[in-house]
Design an enzyme around this catalytic site. Structure first.
Site, PDB file in Angstrom:
ATOM      1  CG  ASP A  87      -0.193   0.142   2.422  1.00  0.00           C
ATOM      2  OD1 ASP A  87       0.627  -0.792   2.718  1.00  0.00           O
ATOM      3  OD2 ASP A  87      -0.399   0.961   3.424  1.00  0.00           O
ATOM      4  CD  GLU A 108       4.056   0.962   6.789  1.00  0.00           C
ATOM      5  OE1 GLU A 108       5.246   1.117   7.551  1.00  0.00           O
ATOM      6  OE2 GLU A 108       3.781   1.599   5.815  1.00  0.00           O
TER       7      GLU A 108
END
Length: 463
Positions: free
Chosen positions: A87, A152
């Protein structure tokens, strides 16, 4: 094995796969999610891309609730973890990029794109390392598992769920920071300062908005005023020039719209950015006169201009991990009230509860309250630990750099492991452009990192 030569021979493959991953706009979607795409379509697609690569390589793969997954090779009771994330933070204003943020264009020996250095480039370097080991048929005594997360940048929900269902690696590393390695990670707390009263109907400041992630320095802030003195526009232009920032001043039927543009940076190093919200609030201190409007802008400037929160006695540092910093990343003021969401990066030995309690006491007679939304405690592995020494030895072989281990205000997946550190892939002296416009990765260093990761994984999995 000559891992560097093997990695160089597969340079084009590495570039092509990284470009494909960057072209997946894997920004968390707060508005469109479901059980099969818990963080939105982009993060899900990026996870599936990586797992498909593992399937094509003939390795074991698993998708854990579409939040995280793994690619595994090797045999043995013990498990070596390589924890990566696919991400990315939002690109921000696309006009501020020289190259489109989601294309992965190559220029001047660099590959540009959101995630190039955080963390898609390092992920693909580690993935090439695994393929090199697999293709060379190196006999491993331990299993090696690349664990891939998709949240994250905004909460670690992915690895929290993953480790609820899957085993914890015996040892491991996260290729998501700096070389030589990081053995001390600061604590990360999400703080919210909220106004005690809702906005009154006669406030001069109608609204104020800046930022969309706590872990990014806001690069744009917008305020709408009901009215202002005639000299405000002239004073604003003078302020922009004096502070070397850009902005606009517009009048329309909605009021007076003032925009300031700063510079984004990672919240772990807020001093490398220019917080647009702080700059705008500082200008407005001499413009707004009504009670709540004035209290709001004064509070922002007083508490956040120095990065260290000295006004609320947050300041603290230790030799192990450096100073505690505050980044006001999401700021709002409207008819619902005022809110300032802050990413606090605090030192390993920081007396967290004591400091928070003291700050809350200092706020008793002010317009704001303080709440702790979340808190991830510091992470530390001794420099003398075998894991640290093994990784340092490999890094030094390829770099001839004998620097000591580092600390960081960033939070990597290393902190969720029982024994893990952050290991590259930003080399000493390289510009850190994570979370900034024109984020890039140096291609030659990407190849070198792949070689370092290959040798490191072999050493960890065969001893």
């Amino acid at each position: 094995m000559d891992w560097l030569q093997l990695a160089q021979e597969r340079k084009e493959e590495l570039i092509q796969e990284l470009q494909q991953l960057i072209q997946i706009e894997s920004v968390k979607d707060e508005n469109n999610f479901s059980d099969i795409m818990p963080f939105g379509a982009g993060p899900k697609a990026a996870l599936e891309f990586m797992l498909q690569k593992g399937i094509e390589q003939g390795m074991i793969t698993k998708n854990v609730d579409h939040m995280a997954g793994h690619i595994e090779m090797g045999h043995g009771e013990e498990l070596v973890g390589v924890l990566c994330h696919v991400d990315v933070v939002p690109a921000g204003d696309a006009a501020s990029w020289t190259y489109p943020p989601f294309e992965g264009q190559v220029a001047d020996g660099k590959l540009f794109g959101r995630g190039a250095i955080d963390d898609k480039g390092p992920t693909m370097a580690a993935w090439l390392a695994m393929k090199l080991i697999h293709d060379a048929k190196i006999p491993l005594k331990k299993r090696v598992r690349m664990i891939i997360g998709t949240d994250e940048e905004s909460g670690f929900q992915c690895v929290t769920r993953y480790f609820e269902k899957e085993e914890m690696p015996t040892i491991g590393f996260a290729p998501d920071a700096d070389f030589p390695l990081i053995n001390a990670e600061k604590g990360i707390a999400h703080l919210t300062f909220s106004s005690k009263e809702k906005q009154s109907g006669d406030e001069q400041l109608l609204s104020f908005y800046a930022g969309n992630r706590t872990n990014m320095v806001p690069d744009e802030a917008t305020a709408i005023l009901k009215y202002a003195e005639e000299s405000t526009n002239e004073n604003f232009l003078k302020y922009l020039k004096e502070n070397d920032v850009e902005g606009t001043f517009t009048k329309n039927d909605n009021g007076i719209i003032i925009v300031v543009k700063g510079k984004s940076a990672h919240a772990m190093e807020p001093e490398k950015g220019r917080n647009a919200a702080v700059y705008l609030a500082k200008f407005l201190q001499n413009v707004v006169k009504t009670k709540q409007s004035k209290a709001f802008v004064d509070f922002i400037v007083r508490v956040f201009e120095d990065h260290f929160g000295a006004a609320l006695d947050f300041q603290f540092e230790d030799a192990m991990s450096g100073p505690t910093t505050l980044n006001p990343g999401i700021i709002s003021f409207d008819d619902r009230g005022a809110s300032i969401e802050v990413s606090m990066r605090y030192s390993v030995t920081y007396p967290f509860e004591e400091k928070i309690t003291k700050a809350q006491a200092l706020l008793q007679n002010e317009a704001f309250t303080l709440d702790v939304v979340s808190n991830s405690v510091p992470h530390y592995v001794s420099e003398e630990d075998e894991l640290v020494q093994t990784l340092l030895q490999v890094y030094r072989k390829y770099s001839n750099d004998y620097s000591k281990p580092l600390s960081t205000g960033g939070g990597t997946y290393a902190r969720v492991m029982e024994k893990g550190v952050a290991f590259g892939m930003l080399f000493p002296g390289e510009q850190d452009v994570a979370h900034q416009a024109d984020e890039f990765v140096d291609i030659e260093n990407l190849i070198k990192a792949a070689a370092i990761y290959a040798e490191a994984i072999v050493n960890l999995a065969t001893n």
